[in-house]
Scaffold this active site. Structure first.
Site, PDB file in Angstrom:
ATOM      1  N   ASP A 281       0.829  -1.207   0.000  1.00 42.11           N
ATOM      2  CA  ASP A 281       0.000   0.000   0.000  1.00 42.11           C
ATOM      3  C   ASP A 281       0.867   1.263   0.000  1.00 42.11           C
ATOM      4  OD1 ASP A 281      -1.247  -2.300   1.146  1.00 42.11           O
ATOM      5  OD2 ASP A 281      -2.828  -1.061   1.988  1.00 42.11           O
ATOM      6  N   HIS A 283      -1.107   4.405  -0.518  1.00 34.92           N
ATOM      7  CA  HIS A 283      -2.165   5.235   0.066  1.00 34.92           C
ATOM      8  C   HIS A 283      -1.961   6.748  -0.067  1.00 34.92           C
ATOM      9  CE1 HIS A 283      -5.247   2.687   1.665  1.00 34.92           C
ATOM     10  NE2 HIS A 283      -4.388   1.914   2.301  1.00 34.92           N
ATOM     11  N   ASP A 310      -4.215  -0.540  -3.235  1.00 38.86           N
ATOM     12  CA  ASP A 310      -4.364   0.592  -2.311  1.00 38.86           C
ATOM     13  C   ASP A 310      -3.376   1.716  -2.653  1.00 38.86           C
ATOM     14  OD1 ASP A 310      -6.381  -0.799  -1.126  1.00 38.86           O
ATOM     15  OD2 ASP A 310      -5.617  -0.650   0.898  1.00 38.86           O
ATOM     16  N   ASP A 313      -6.507   7.024  -1.486  1.00 41.02           N
ATOM     17  CA  ASP A 313      -7.222   7.209  -0.212  1.00 41.02           C
ATOM     18  C   ASP A 313      -6.243   7.437   0.945  1.00 41.02           C
ATOM     19  OD1 ASP A 313      -9.845   7.144  -1.093  1.00 41.02           O
ATOM     20  OD2 ASP A 313     -10.089   4.997  -0.764  1.00 41.02           O
ATOM     21  N   ARG A 314      -6.805   8.031   2.009  1.00 37.66           N
ATOM     22  CA  ARG A 314      -6.057   8.352   3.230  1.00 37.66           C
ATOM     23  C   ARG A 314      -5.073   9.500   2.995  1.00 37.66           C
ATOM     24  NH1 ARG A 314      -8.300   6.206   7.941  1.00 37.66           N
ATOM     25  NH2 ARG A 314      -8.929   4.055   7.596  1.00 37.66           N
ATOM     26  N   ASN A 342      -8.540  -3.158  -1.937  1.00 37.47           N
ATOM     27  CA  ASN A 342      -9.912  -2.875  -1.505  1.00 37.47           C
ATOM     28  C   ASN A 342     -10.252  -1.388  -1.606  1.00 37.47           C
ATOM     29  OD1 ASN A 342      -8.015  -2.804   0.839  1.00 37.47           O
ATOM     30  ND2 ASN A 342      -9.808  -2.048   1.923  1.00 37.47           N
ATOM     31  N   HIS A 343      -9.225  -0.518  -1.654  1.00 40.43           N
ATOM     32  CA  HIS A 343      -9.486   0.917  -1.775  1.00 40.43           C
ATOM     33  C   HIS A 343      -9.607   1.384  -3.225  1.00 40.43           C
ATOM     34  CE1 HIS A 343      -9.507   2.824   2.242  1.00 40.43           C
ATOM     35  NE2 HIS A 343      -8.944   1.678   2.580  1.00 40.43           N
ATOM     36  N   HIS A 391      -3.571  -8.525  -2.878  1.00 40.96           N
ATOM     37  CA  HIS A 391      -3.656  -7.434  -1.901  1.00 40.96           C
ATOM     38  C   HIS A 391      -4.048  -7.929  -0.518  1.00 40.96           C
ATOM     39  CE1 HIS A 391      -4.136  -3.453  -0.280  1.00 40.96           C
ATOM     40  NE2 HIS A 391      -5.316  -3.817   0.192  1.00 40.96           N
ATOM     41  N   ARG A 439     -11.982  -6.919  10.297  1.00 43.96           N
ATOM     42  CA  ARG A 439     -12.411  -5.734   9.544  1.00 43.96           C
ATOM     43  C   ARG A 439     -13.923  -5.702   9.319  1.00 43.96           C
ATOM     44  NH1 ARG A 439      -7.845  -3.583   6.724  1.00 43.96           N
ATOM     45  NH2 ARG A 439      -6.055  -4.984   6.824  1.00 43.96           N
ATOM     46  N   HIS A 466      -2.130  -4.737   2.592  1.00 43.05           N
ATOM     47  CA  HIS A 466      -3.420  -4.558   3.262  1.00 43.05           C
ATOM     48  C   HIS A 466      -3.335  -4.186   4.738  1.00 43.05           C
ATOM     49  CE1 HIS A 466      -7.726  -4.893   3.342  1.00 43.05           C
ATOM     50  NE2 HIS A 466      -7.793  -6.079   3.901  1.00 43.05           N
TER      51      HIS A 466
END
Length: 537
Positions: A281, A283, A310, A313-314, A342-343, A391, A439, A466
């Site tokens: 990730d 991010h 990923d 995001d964030r 997943n993002h 991922h 999660r 992840h």
């Protein structure tokens, strides 16, 4: 004597809670969870311990576990408003706005004069109303049209090409056609066809737009994305300059065409003596991505990378990240491989910042375009037939073969169950067997599950991402599973290192490199996130 022991347990539990609170303040959330657990073991009837542990789980994005703990706090004390508050926050982080709304309504009932509760309830109500509106106007999947196919990047720009050139060209073509007729004696119909074709062609060329001359950023000359362009673009991004929308469209649309032709499981061949680098990730932490390239070299055919989902995001530089990765994919498809995380999904992008950032830096149309292109990203890779890279993780059933993964129809938003969901969301656990996901999506799987999957598919190693790890990586399941995470000091608060893994053929042994975070401009993580979610960060 029994009362004395009970008092002793209560006292010790309070000590563990105090230690846990200090660990939480120091951003040591895993340690805080362990200490809150010790307090709960000594006194399980204290709702505060459960709610505090729920908060620590939320910080680690373990929203399923947070919901379980918050629910237990409510069970212990139904009038403890923090229990509803923590559960509502976890539901919110999962995009379950309607469930969150119920909890914040209860917080308001229990604390009617709390201005913070009032403010969060109002924001939650807005989020639910927006969700209902979007559901009301949404088009059924079967009727949706491709956004990408409605865009011609050649026409993006404020300055049409000079009209004099196509006019002069058309006139010259007419003169030439007349001369041909005079010499060769074509029939009238043939003359008209020649004239129409030439005139239409020249005016089609003239309909293209040029990028306005005052634009001083990186430019793509023609159809080909070059290394010089990518370097200039990255330098512009580093200096917080934007890329012209024409070129952004060109990069995303060309990447779409490349991804569209790929299978859901991509096989990567690394020749003898060559290598590949696997990153986890990133991010939206663009400046840390630049540092990876500084440490390990730019992507090229001789220095290929696999980025394991990923990307966005964030972090608040997600647009810069995705355009950079996509540009390298356009420049040389074999220099960089990209997997879905997943993002890379609408539901996550709507909450965690990418959607808002795209609207701010590009446009609303790009929101839909990225959502479409993310659906074309492959779900997993196999390197030299031995290293499986995905991922999230593995499955709720045994016997899944690589052919089953290749057969997944990935061109959709991730479902809430099934193979595709589990590939993107699942996590390893230390115990054997399978368990519920911390999660709230996917599952947890043990070393025995990993071992069987690798044996069934003649593989040696599972690499996944992840999860944030203190050292940037973690080796589990008797060395058969490695988690790699490439966003150091995640969200500017976790204090973790980042890592990447280099594999060299033919032995394909993992060589793990760790690195620390680098400074970035003063734009906070989650700066573009859902208003309601920012209230909890």
């Amino acid at each position: 004597m029994e009362t004395k022991n009970e008092n002793s347990d209560v006292s010790r539990a309070e000590e563990f809670k105090s230690q846990a609170n200090e660990a939480f303040k120091g951003h040591k959330y895993s340690s805080a969870i362990d200490l809150y657990t010790k307090a709960i073991e000594l006194n399980s009837n204290n709702a505060v311990y459960w709610a505090n542990r729920a908060f620590a789980h939320t910080k680690l994005e373990e929203y399923g576990s947070a919901i379980q703990d918050a629910s237990k706090a409510i069970e212990v004390d139904s009038r403890y408003s923090k229990g509803y508050y923590r559960r509502g926050a976890a539901y919110l982080a999962m995009g379950k706005f309607k469930d969150a709304l119920k909890d914040f309504q209860q917080v308001k009932r229990l604390s009617p004069n709390d201005p913070d509760a009032t403010r969060k309830l109002k924001e939650c109500e807005k989020a639910v109303m927006k969700l209902k509106f979007e559901e009301a106007i949404s088009v059924p999947v079967s009727e949706r049209r491709s956004v990408a196919e409605s865009i011609d990047f050649h026409t993006i720009g404020n300055k049409p090409r000079s009209s004099s050139m196509p006019t002069k060209t058309a006139l010259a073509a007419v003169v030439a056609a007349v001369m041909v007729v005079a010499v060769r004696g074509f029939a009238t119909t043939e003359i008209l066809m020649v004239l129409v074709s030439v005139v239409l062609g020249t005016f089609w060329w003239g309909s293209f737009s040029e990028v306005e001359p005052q634009y001083s950023g990186a430019r793509i000359e023609g159809e080909e994305v070059t290394l010089d362009f990518v370097k200039t673009m990255m330098e512009d991004f580093k200096n917080q300059k934007t890329l012209h929308k024409r070129y952004a469209y060109q990069i995303v649309l060309q990447t779409r065409q490349i991804l569209l032709a790929l299978p859901s499981l991509v096989d990567i061949s690394v020749p003898h003596g060559k290598h590949i680098t696997v990153c986890g990730d990133v991010h939206g932490q663009f400046y840390d991505l630049l540092n990876i390239f500084e440490l390990n070299g730019l992507p090229s055919e001789e220095n290929p990378y696999l980025f394991n989902g990923d990307f966005v995001d964030r972090g608040s530089f997600s647009v810069e990240i995705i355009l950079t990765l996509f540009a390298f994919k356009c420049m040389c498809p074999s220099s960089i491989y990209l997997a879905r995380g997943n993002h890379e999904s609408k539901s996550m992008n709507k909450i965690y910042g990418f959607e808002g950032e795209v609207r701010s830096k590009l446009s609303e149309k790009f929101v839909d375009l990225f959502a479409e292109v993310f659906c074309y990203l492959p779900l997993a890779h196999v390197i030299n037939g031995k290293v499986f890279v995905v991922h999230g993780g593995l499955f709720s059933v045994d016997g899944v073969k690589l052919s089953d993964i290749r057969a997944i129809d990935r061109f959709c938003e991730p479902p809430e169950e099934g193979l595709m969901c589990e590939l993107l969301w699942s996590d390893p656990q230390p115990l054997p067997g399978r368990g519920p996901s911390k999660r709230g999506v996917g599952l947890s799987f043990g070393g025995d599950v990993t071992k069987r999957f690798l044996q069934d598919n003649n593989l040696d190693l599972l690499v996944r991402s992840h999860e944030v790890k203190d050292e940037g990586y973690e080796v589990e399941h008797d060395g058969k599973l490695i988690t790699v995470f490439s966003a150091p000091n995640y969200c500017d608060q976790m204090g973790n290192k980042g890592a990447f893994i280099r594999f060299e053929a033919p032995d394909m042994k993992p060589n793990i490199v760790t690195f620390s975070a680098v400074p970035h401009p003063d734009v906070k993580p989650m700066a573009y996130a859902n208003n309601f979610l920012r209230m909890f960060n």
